[in-house]
Design a protein around this motif. Structure first.
Motif, PDB file in Angstrom:
ATOM      1  N   GLY A 152       0.782  -1.231   0.000  1.00 35.22           N
ATOM      2  CA  GLY A 152       0.000   0.000   0.000  1.00 35.22           C
ATOM      3  C   GLY A 152       0.812   1.279   0.000  1.00 35.22           C
ATOM      4  O   GLY A 152       0.241   2.370   0.144  1.00 35.22           O
TER       5      GLY A 152
ATOM      6  N   TYR B  49       5.611  11.440   0.598  1.00 34.23           N
ATOM      7  CA  TYR B  49       5.484  10.140  -0.043  1.00 34.23           C
ATOM      8  C   TYR B  49       6.312   9.048   0.651  1.00 34.23           C
ATOM      9  O   TYR B  49       7.364   9.323   1.235  1.00 34.23           O
ATOM     10  CB  TYR B  49       5.928  10.250  -1.509  1.00 34.23           C
ATOM     11  CG  TYR B  49       5.033  11.156  -2.315  1.00 34.23           C
ATOM     12  CD1 TYR B  49       3.821  10.690  -2.823  1.00 34.23           C
ATOM     13  CD2 TYR B  49       5.376  12.485  -2.536  1.00 34.23           C
ATOM     14  CE1 TYR B  49       2.981  11.524  -3.548  1.00 34.23           C
ATOM     15  CE2 TYR B  49       4.540  13.327  -3.262  1.00 34.23           C
ATOM     16  CZ  TYR B  49       3.339  12.839  -3.764  1.00 34.23           C
ATOM     17  OH  TYR B  49       2.506  13.676  -4.474  1.00 34.23           O
ATOM     18  N   ASP B  50       5.801   7.823   0.534  1.00 36.53           N
ATOM     19  CA  ASP B  50       6.541   6.648   0.999  1.00 36.53           C
ATOM     20  C   ASP B  50       7.697   6.328   0.074  1.00 36.53           C
ATOM     21  O   ASP B  50       8.677   5.716   0.489  1.00 36.53           O
ATOM     22  CB  ASP B  50       5.608   5.433   1.083  1.00 36.53           C
ATOM     23  CG  ASP B  50       4.431   5.649   2.010  1.00 36.53           C
ATOM     24  OD1 ASP B  50       4.651   6.094   3.154  1.00 36.53           O
ATOM     25  OD2 ASP B  50       3.283   5.386   1.596  1.00 36.53           O
TER      26      ASP B  50
ATOM     27  N   PHE C 266       0.889  -0.430  -5.947  1.00 36.41           N
ATOM     28  CA  PHE C 266       1.381   0.773  -5.294  1.00 36.41           C
ATOM     29  C   PHE C 266       0.830   2.007  -5.999  1.00 36.41           C
ATOM     30  O   PHE C 266       0.969   2.152  -7.214  1.00 36.41           O
ATOM     31  CB  PHE C 266       2.914   0.808  -5.317  1.00 36.41           C
ATOM     32  CG  PHE C 266       3.550  -0.373  -4.655  1.00 36.41           C
ATOM     33  CD1 PHE C 266       3.574  -0.485  -3.274  1.00 36.41           C
ATOM     34  CD2 PHE C 266       4.103  -1.390  -5.419  1.00 36.41           C
ATOM     35  CE1 PHE C 266       4.155  -1.581  -2.658  1.00 36.41           C
ATOM     36  CE2 PHE C 266       4.693  -2.497  -4.817  1.00 36.41           C
ATOM     37  CZ  PHE C 266       4.710  -2.587  -3.430  1.00 36.41           C
ATOM     38  N   SER C 267       0.214   2.888  -5.240  1.00 39.58           N
ATOM     39  CA  SER C 267      -0.275   4.141  -5.795  1.00 39.58           C
ATOM     40  C   SER C 267       0.922   5.001  -6.204  1.00 39.58           C
ATOM     41  O   SER C 267       1.896   5.113  -5.448  1.00 39.58           O
ATOM     42  CB  SER C 267      -1.120   4.875  -4.752  1.00 39.58           C
ATOM     43  OG  SER C 267      -1.425   6.181  -5.171  1.00 39.58           O
ATOM     44  N   CYS C 268       0.858   5.603  -7.375  1.00 42.11           N
ATOM     45  CA  CYS C 268       1.997   6.396  -7.848  1.00 42.11           C
ATOM     46  C   CYS C 268       1.500   7.595  -8.650  1.00 42.11           C
ATOM     47  O   CYS C 268       0.996   7.447  -9.761  1.00 42.11           O
ATOM     48  CB  CYS C 268       2.953   5.541  -8.683  1.00 42.11           C
ATOM     49  SG  CYS C 268       4.526   6.372  -9.040  1.00 42.11           S
ATOM     50  N   ALA C 269       1.646   8.787  -8.079  1.00 43.24           N
ATOM     51  CA  ALA C 269       1.339  10.027  -8.787  1.00 43.24           C
ATOM     52  C   ALA C 269       2.490  10.343  -9.747  1.00 43.24           C
ATOM     53  O   ALA C 269       3.551   9.715  -9.698  1.00 43.24           O
ATOM     54  CB  ALA C 269       1.137  11.154  -7.786  1.00 43.24           C
TER      55      ALA C 269
ATOM     56  N   GLN D 269       1.874   0.794 -10.275  1.00 43.53           N
ATOM     57  CA  GLN D 269       0.443   0.670 -10.005  1.00 43.53           C
ATOM     58  C   GLN D 269      -0.036  -0.750 -10.262  1.00 43.53           C
ATOM     59  O   GLN D 269      -0.893  -1.269  -9.529  1.00 43.53           O
ATOM     60  CB  GLN D 269      -0.324   1.676 -10.862  1.00 43.53           C
ATOM     61  CG  GLN D 269      -0.117   3.127 -10.431  1.00 43.53           C
ATOM     62  CD  GLN D 269      -0.530   4.134 -11.487  1.00 43.53           C
ATOM     63  OE1 GLN D 269      -0.913   3.769 -12.598  1.00 43.53           O
ATOM     64  NE2 GLN D 269      -0.425   5.417 -11.155  1.00 43.53           N
TER      65      GLN D 269
ATOM     66  N   LYS E 253       2.606   4.611  -1.037  1.00 38.11           N
ATOM     67  CA  LYS E 253       2.187   5.622  -2.001  1.00 38.11           C
ATOM     68  C   LYS E 253       3.390   6.455  -2.410  1.00 38.11           C
ATOM     69  O   LYS E 253       4.175   6.881  -1.571  1.00 38.11           O
ATOM     70  CB  LYS E 253       1.101   6.517  -1.395  1.00 38.11           C
ATOM     71  CG  LYS E 253      -0.168   5.758  -1.042  1.00 38.11           C
ATOM     72  CD  LYS E 253      -1.228   6.675  -0.462  1.00 38.11           C
ATOM     73  CE  LYS E 253      -2.502   5.905  -0.141  1.00 38.11           C
ATOM     74  NZ  LYS E 253      -3.556   6.797   0.424  1.00 38.11           N
ATOM     75  N   GLY E 254       3.514   6.683  -3.736  1.00 38.02           N
ATOM     76  CA  GLY E 254       4.699   7.366  -4.209  1.00 38.02           C
ATOM     77  C   GLY E 254       4.443   8.357  -5.317  1.00 38.02           C
ATOM     78  O   GLY E 254       3.299   8.631  -5.709  1.00 38.02           O
TER      79      GLY E 254
END
Length: 209
Positions: free
Chosen positions: A77, A120-121, A100-103, A96, A79-80
């Motif tokens: 989980g 961010y992580d 993993f969430s990734c902006a 993703q 986020k990056g």
């Protein structure tokens, strides 16, 4: 001429094909004369020559050099942000797909700066830091926005052979204006409080203490 990373007075390192380079005695960054840096339109013209599509298996293999060791260290989980994602955010897509969430952010192709306001992580930075005109600015952002215990994942070809610098293909790219050595990352780790893993040229992983 002061270093663009640590502001220490630097000395001339090399002059090749009309391009003048300096070497910092403190952090060991090698950088091009600030007065000779390419204009934004020149940079974009060079970047537009790249064909880095998220569905390109070859490009995915290239990015997996970073993605594989990084994801092995991330908590579920996490986020990056993919900093400097380019026109096709392939790495963000790959992360993703693994949950993993990734902006994304890129000053040319994804210039909405809203993601830069977050913490961010993990932050990824692939084939970016060699383009930085003011690397101190970006490294200050990394230090402030990667959470304690979080990861910074970097891909850039390390400068390891001064004698071959003039012939080095990486130097010949007109948008590559600063060149990094293991000693440079070691200096950053000491100064900013990172744990450093030199995974292998061109991959560096840094964890925020």
């Amino acid at each position: 001429m002061n270093c663009t990373l640590c502001d220490t007075p630097a000395s001339t390192f090399s002059e090749v094909e009309g391009r003048e380079y300096f070497r910092c005695p403190c952090c060991q960054l090698t950088f091009e004369h600030p007065d000779k840096l390419p204009a934004p339109q020149e940079e974009k013209a060079q970047y537009d020559l790249h064909d880095n599509r998220p569905d390109d298996p070859g490009y995915r293999r290239f990015l997996s050099q970073l993605a594989t060791p990084l994801t092995a260290r991330l908590a579920p989980g996490a986020k990056g942000l993919d900093f400097g994602c380019g026109p096709g955010p392939a790495l963000a897509t790959m992360l993703q797909e693994q949950g993993f969430s990734c902006a994304t952010y890129d000053p040319i192709y994804a210039p909405d700066s809203t993601p830069l306001e977050g913490d961010y992580d993990f932050v990824t930075c692939t084939e970016v830091i060699e383009h930085l005109h003011q690397p101190a600015r970006e490294w200050d952002w990394f230090a402030r926005h990667v959470k304690p215990g979080g990861w910074l994942g970097i891909m850039t070809r390390w400068l390891t052979d001064d004698d071959s610098f003039a012939r080095w293909h990486y130097r010949r790219d007109p948008t590559h204006v600063c060149f990094w050595q293991p000693a440079t990352f070691e200096w950053l780790a000491r100064e900013q409080g990172w744990t450093l893993e030199l995974v292998g040229n061109p991959v560096v992983l840094m964890q925020k203490r």
